[in-house]
Write a protein that holds these residues in place. Structure first.
Motif, mmCIF file in Angstrom:
data_model
loop_
_atom_site.group_PDB
_atom_site.id
_atom_site.type_symbol
_atom_site.label_atom_id
_atom_site.label_comp_id
_atom_site.label_asym_id
_atom_site.label_seq_id
_atom_site.Cartn_x
_atom_site.Cartn_y
_atom_site.Cartn_z
ATOM 1 N N ASN A 224 -3.808 4.614 -4.293
ATOM 2 C CA ASN A 224 -2.729 5.368 -2.692
ATOM 3 C C ASN A 224 -4.170 6.803 -2.482
ATOM 4 O O ASN A 224 -4.467 6.669 -0.413
ATOM 5 C CB ASN A 224 -1.826 6.035 -3.486
ATOM 6 N N ALA B 166 -5.909 6.750 0.879
ATOM 7 C CA ALA B 166 -5.962 8.128 2.109
ATOM 8 C C ALA B 166 -7.278 8.337 2.409
ATOM 9 O O ALA B 166 -7.305 8.835 3.184
ATOM 10 C CB ALA B 166 -5.827 9.147 0.948
ATOM 11 N N ILE C 180 -6.936 11.475 3.581
ATOM 12 C CA ILE C 180 -6.145 11.787 4.473
ATOM 13 C C ILE C 180 -4.824 13.205 4.407
ATOM 14 O O ILE C 180 -5.619 13.850 5.401
ATOM 15 C CB ILE C 180 -5.187 11.007 5.237
ATOM 16 N N GLY C 181 -5.051 13.396 3.741
ATOM 17 C CA GLY C 181 -3.643 14.166 2.993
ATOM 18 C C GLY C 181 -2.866 14.237 4.080
ATOM 19 O O GLY C 181 -1.922 12.662 4.663
ATOM 20 N N TYR D 151 7.281 9.531 4.582
ATOM 21 C CA TYR D 151 6.594 8.277 4.107
ATOM 22 C C TYR D 151 7.166 8.761 1.978
ATOM 23 O O TYR D 151 7.265 8.109 1.267
ATOM 24 C CB TYR D 151 5.324 8.347 3.240
ATOM 25 N N ILE D 152 7.350 10.135 1.522
ATOM 26 C CA ILE D 152 7.700 10.205 0.762
ATOM 27 C C ILE D 152 9.565 10.047 -0.055
ATOM 28 O O ILE D 152 9.995 9.254 -0.963
ATOM 29 C CB ILE D 152 7.294 11.591 -0.564
ATOM 30 N N LEU E 289 6.180 -0.708 -4.303
ATOM 31 C CA LEU E 289 7.108 1.130 -5.442
ATOM 32 C C LEU E 289 5.660 2.023 -5.329
ATOM 33 O O LEU E 289 6.010 2.982 -4.659
ATOM 34 C CB LEU E 289 7.523 0.867 -7.077
ATOM 35 N N GLY E 290 5.053 1.644 -5.595
ATOM 36 C CA GLY E 290 3.825 2.397 -5.386
ATOM 37 C C GLY E 290 3.568 3.941 -6.423
ATOM 38 O O GLY E 290 3.822 4.130 -7.261
ATOM 39 N N PHE E 291 4.092 5.046 -5.422
ATOM 40 C CA PHE E 291 4.306 6.028 -6.252
ATOM 41 C C PHE E 291 5.055 6.581 -6.735
ATOM 42 O O PHE E 291 4.711 7.613 -7.916
ATOM 43 C CB PHE E 291 4.261 7.165 -4.560
HETATM 44 P P1 ADP Z 1 2.655 2.732 -0.812
HETATM 45 O O1 ADP Z 1 1.594 2.808 -0.539
HETATM 46 O O2 ADP Z 1 2.558 0.469 -0.890
HETATM 47 O O3 ADP Z 1 3.350 2.342 1.190
HETATM 48 P P2 ADP Z 1 3.259 4.248 -2.272
HETATM 49 O O4 ADP Z 1 4.552 4.641 -2.704
HETATM 50 O O5 ADP Z 1 2.229 4.381 -2.193
HETATM 51 O O6 ADP Z 1 3.500 2.644 -1.241
HETATM 52 O O7 ADP Z 1 2.771 5.743 -1.081
HETATM 53 C C1 ADP Z 1 4.173 5.551 -0.438
HETATM 54 C C2 ADP Z 1 3.131 6.347 1.242
HETATM 55 O O8 ADP Z 1 2.876 7.630 0.797
HETATM 56 C C3 ADP Z 1 1.722 6.423 1.554
HETATM 57 O O9 ADP Z 1 1.980 5.059 2.151
HETATM 58 C C4 ADP Z 1 0.904 7.093 2.421
HETATM 59 O O10 ADP Z 1 1.884 7.356 3.405
HETATM 60 C C5 ADP Z 1 1.910 8.056 1.157
HETATM 61 N N1 ADP Z 1 1.007 8.587 0.468
HETATM 62 C C6 ADP Z 1 1.321 7.967 -0.691
HETATM 63 N N2 ADP Z 1 0.393 8.890 -1.749
HETATM 64 C C7 ADP Z 1 -0.657 9.591 -0.564
HETATM 65 C C8 ADP Z 1 -2.204 9.994 -1.378
HETATM 66 N N3 ADP Z 1 -2.550 10.143 -2.008
HETATM 67 N N4 ADP Z 1 -2.894 10.450 0.375
HETATM 68 C C9 ADP Z 1 -1.948 10.933 1.289
HETATM 69 N N5 ADP Z 1 -0.416 9.320 1.504
HETATM 70 C C10 ADP Z 1 -0.398 9.406 0.531
#
Ligand code: ADP
Ligand code: MG
Length: 629
Positions: free
Chosen positions: A37, A41, A82-83, A92-93, A124-126
């Motif tokens: 992630n 970014a 990018i933040g 997104y979260i 599920l990433g984050f």
């Molecule tokens: P994915 O990476 O598959 O989109 P994630 O659950 O990992 O799914 O993240 C969800 C969204 O959260 C990302 O698409 C992004 O927009 C945002 N995000 C997560 N981590 C970061 C980060 N470190 N910096 C900026 N945006 C983030």
């Protein structure tokens, strides 16, 4: 900004237990998810900067830092990408991820306990952070001018808290407050290992840092840490233009990634942009001759992110015998494996790869036949296996399959058949054990006959396969049949009646000597006079016996036990002597000795004597020697 509290919009209240249970089999992957992630970014910011949408100072050094703190039990992932604005965090979260995850789980819940799945690796990433954390905190500042920094905290329920933050640098810091069971992730070596496994080739530099190093740590230790050296290689060889890669680089990369101390034989650099995106390097490893088995490893990457080893849905199964890396940006790797099987891209990619492999082999065969011959020992198993697994592959390589003959010359099937068609049309004689069958080989050579050597494990299957494919062609082990060429055709004047009489005499004699009523005895005139007898076993019977030994349950053994034929050579002096002295009572004992010995010697070049037969053979040999004095 104003303080805000709220509920994550989600129907499934117990999503965290599900995530935790589901992903449990490979907890390490949260590291990869959070690092990737951060890389995403940064890549996004890079792209925006490139089109003038974001202002970034020229000397920006992009990186993802992983910091652990043993005292606080925290793990931080810090990027200067990018933040997110508070709106983006909400979008997104708070929402998307959860609803996405929920759909995802609803769809694939039956497959949750599949071991070693890709599911959960992506998507599920984050939220994978919650596999190891009680509480997760995000602090982020968007690249957009005038943005306010945001802090988001969630303690594993569906409640989160959002507030302002004093973060002053652009980018995102994710802090994990590790739970009791996850203290192992506060270990530098463990983290390093995980990062090296999953993130070795990510496109952004990754650093690992101990936030709170113990004071007693020796200065030397610190030196060794090399904190200014990233843990990853952001320009892996496969991403480079093949024209710019040197032989040394290919070999070094192979050694680094596969920890093989032997150089690879050769390699194929895949580099396709259209109609799909595929990059990678496939290596043909040098085999371990003692084991004579191939254990390959194909590492699959998605945009330089390691996904998994040996995913048979994407890579043709037979290629798993090779070693290599494949990077596919176009694959939907965030879905389940069964999904991949139906993806049209997957089929195309897999076809493309096997075509490239066939092309490379053909090129080698045509341009460097000598080298190709030398490689054959190492690559033949791979090619044969590939042929049996994939029709298309067989069609592409069938003319470059070679066989080593008993003279040490490599020939194709066509060449062999052509050269021998006068002597035995469509019949291929082969040897599967050069030492054991040396007697037959000698006989073949003496008579200008040619046999090929098929001594690897796969060959018995492969000849069945070839017989199916090349209709009319029959493979016969060298001891299955006496070719007419071996017979002494000059003895046209032979008296049929006489031969019949001799045959009868010898048959009775050997049945008696060997105490075996069922043995088949045949008498022939062989050109090689010094060979008294050979044992023949028809190809069919031998294959049946072989099959039988593979399926011990079916008791067909007894049916085929007596299929062997003892062929006596009436041109041989010993055989002649036995015939002429058969009626001499005083020679009876000697004839018995000789007969038994002839049989054993013939047997020995057919298959290994069992323990008892061997003991008898040795004791008889001693008796014979004693008689000489
Ligand atoms: P994915 O990476 O598959 O989109 P994630 O659950 O990992 O799914 O993240 C969800 C969204 O959260 C990302 O698409 C992004 O927009 C945002 N995000 C997560 N981590 C970061 C980060 N470190 N910096 C900026 N945006 C983030
Ligand atoms: Mg992600």
């Amino acid at each position: 900004m104003n303080e805000e509290k709220g509920n994550i919009s989600i129907h499934t209240q117990n999503i965290f237990p599900i995530i935790k249970k589901w992903l449990y089999s490979d907890r390490d992957i949260f590291v990869r998810e959070l690092i990737s992630n951060g890389c995403d970014a940064i890549s996004k910011l890079n792209r925006l900067a490139a089109i003038g949408e974001a202002k970034v100072s020229d000397d920006t050094k992009y990186s993802v830092k992983v910091k652990f703190n043993k005292d606080k039990k925290t793990l931080k992932f810090i990027d200067n990408g990018i933040g997110m604005t508070s709106e983006e965090v909400k979008k997104y979260i708070n929402q998307v991820a959860f609803s996405g995850a929920e759909d995802f789980i609803a769809k694939y819940k039956d497959k949750m306990d599949e071991s070693n799945q890709i599911i959960g690796h992506f998507g599920l990433g984050f939220y994978s952070a919650f596999m190891v954390s009680d509480t997760v905190e995000i602090e982020t500042l968007s690249y957009i001018d005038g943005s306010e920094a945001v802090k988001w905290i969630c303690s594993g329920g569906t409640e989160y808290e959002m507030s302002g933050s004093d973060k002053s640098e652009r980018g995102t810091t994710i802090t994990l407050y590790l739970n009791e069971e996850s203290a192992e992730f506060l270990n530098e070596y463990k983290l390093r290992e995980i990062i090296q496994k999953h993130c070795s080739f990510l496109p952004i530099e990754i650093y690992l840092e101990d936030e709170n190093p113990k004071e007693d740590e020796s200065a030397k230790d610190k030196e060794n840490k090399n904190e200014d050296k990233p843990l990853n290689d952001i320009h892996p060889l496969w991403m480079k233009n093949p024209k710019e890669c040197t032989e040394e680089e290919y070999k070094q990369f192979y050694k680094d990634v596969f920890h093989d101390f032997k150089d690879p034989l050769f390699w194929i650099h895949l580099n396709v942009d259209y109609p799909f995106n595929l990059k990678g390097i496939l290596y043909f490893p040098k085999l371990d001759h003692e084991l004579n088995t191939i254990e390959g490893q194909i590492k699959l990457y998605n945009n330089q992110v390691f996904v998994a080893d040996n995913i048979k849905e994407v890579i043709p199964e037979f290629l798993m015998l090779l070693k290599g890396v494949i990077d596919c940006a176009d694959l939907p790797l965030n879905v389940s494996r069964s999904f991949l099987q139906n993806d049209r891209n997957v089929t195309k990619i897999s076809k493309h790869i096997s075509k490239k492999v066939a092309d490379k082999l053909t090129e080698l065969y045509k341009k460097e036949r000598e080298t190709y011959n030398n490689f054959w020992n190492d690559i033949n198993m791979f090619i044969k296996y590939g042929c049996m697994k994939e029709e298309d592959f067989y069609d592409k390589v069938k003319d470059i399959i070679i066989f080593k003959n008993t003279e040490g010359v490599y020939v194709t099937l066509k060449e062999y058949l052509e050269a021998n068609k006068e002597k035995h049309e469509n019949k291929v004689f082969y040897v599967d054990n050069e030492k054991q069958q040396s007697q037959y080989i000698r006989m073949f050579k003496e008579n200008g006959l040619e046999a090929i050597i098929l001594d690897s494990k796969i060959d018995s299957h492969f000849i069945n396969f070839l017989e199916m494919k090349e209709s009319g062609v029959k493979f016969n082990r060298i001891d299955s049949d006496i070719s007419d060429t071996l017979k002494d055709t000059d003895s046209k004047d032979e008296n049929k009646e006489e031969i019949e009489k001799e045959t009868k005499t010898l048959e009775d004699l050997f049945k008696n000597i060997l105490n075996n009523d069922k043995i088949k005895v045949d008498v022939e005139s062989l050109k090689s006079q010094d060979i008294p007898a050979v044992i023949l076993l028809s190809e069919e019977s031998r294959r049946m016996q072989q099959m039988n030994s593979m399926f011990p349950g079916m008791d067909t053994a007894s049916m085929f036990q007596n299929e062997e034929t003892l062929v006596l050579n009436r041109k041989n002096n010993l055989v002649k002597a036995i015939l002429s002295k058969n009626n001499d009572e005083s020679k009876k004992e000697d004839i018995k000795l000789i007969g038994e010995h002839i049989y054993d010697l013939a047997m020995m070049s057919h298959k290994q004597l069992d323990g008892e037969a061997m003991a008898k053979f040795i004791s008889r040999s001693n008796r014979i020697l004693t008689k000489l004095i």
